[in-house]
Design an enzyme around this catalytic site. Sequence first.
Site, PDB file in Angstrom:
ATOM      1  N   ASP A 140       0.970  -1.382  -0.071  1.00 56.62           N
ATOM      2  CA  ASP A 140       0.033   0.054  -0.067  1.00 56.62           C
ATOM      3  C   ASP A 140       0.891   1.106  -0.061  1.00 56.62           C
ATOM      4  O   ASP A 140       1.870   1.318   0.945  1.00 56.62           O
ATOM      5  CB  ASP A 140      -0.846   0.119   1.161  1.00 56.62           C
ATOM      6  CG  ASP A 140      -1.981  -1.175   1.289  1.00 56.62           C
ATOM      7  OD1 ASP A 140      -2.315  -1.450  -0.120  1.00 56.62           O
ATOM      8  OD2 ASP A 140      -2.427  -1.428   2.216  1.00 56.62           O
ATOM      9  N   ASP A 156      -6.974  -1.405  -4.753  1.00 58.07           N
ATOM     10  CA  ASP A 156      -8.108  -0.939  -3.674  1.00 58.07           C
ATOM     11  C   ASP A 156      -8.715   0.250  -4.169  1.00 58.07           C
ATOM     12  O   ASP A 156     -10.078   0.161  -4.130  1.00 58.07           O
ATOM     13  CB  ASP A 156      -7.150  -0.339  -2.626  1.00 58.07           C
ATOM     14  CG  ASP A 156      -6.374  -1.417  -1.576  1.00 58.07           C
ATOM     15  OD1 ASP A 156      -6.726  -2.506  -1.896  1.00 58.07           O
ATOM     16  OD2 ASP A 156      -5.303  -1.199  -1.165  1.00 58.07           O
TER      17      ASP A 156
END
Length: 213
Positions: A140, A156
Amino acid sequence: MKEKIINILKWIFSSFIWLGVLLLIIDFVTKQVVVANKDAILASGGIDIIPGFLGINYVINHNFVFGISTFDPTVNRVLFCVVALSIVVVMLIVMITKWGKINKFYRACLMMIIAGAIGNVIDRIFYTPEFLGEANGVVDWIDFYGIWKFNFNIADSSVVVAAIMLIIYMIVHDVKEAIEKKKNEPKVEVDNTKVLSKTEQEKNKYLDQKQDE
């Protein structure tokens, strides 16, 4: 032959496979760039894109969405892959069986969800401790300072944006249908004739007789 190729290209375009592949490539490339520069990113405390709002940070997410965890990285990894691949299978079944009934907007959203799920499954499978120097997880890197405490990535974002688009589309569609249904409802004529009581009926009968005389 030329016509066959054109028809295949039209199908690929209308199915939005190209969009899914594009999102997967962007997700993979951006993660590779972030991982390759993780030391510099961590040393600088993150890279500002929009100061005070948006930046790049390096985080390995060992959990599910929104920090949900079983407290066992291996179990997290297996469950994530099973759930994500199940979502992909369901989405593909929907696209295949309902192909003629779903419009291009739905196809685009479904393909975005499929691409997002596959993108993060790739992380769980291939981003190993040998590659990252730490436990398996999802890379991330998108960081909204103070607005959202969880970092995320293109995969995402793809899933979240598609879900929001679908929700908004369904709400607008339902509202339009309700308005159209109301417009097409047959008008009921209201009988405004006053119902007279027995006394009034007798009175009117008496007056009618008087007029006849």
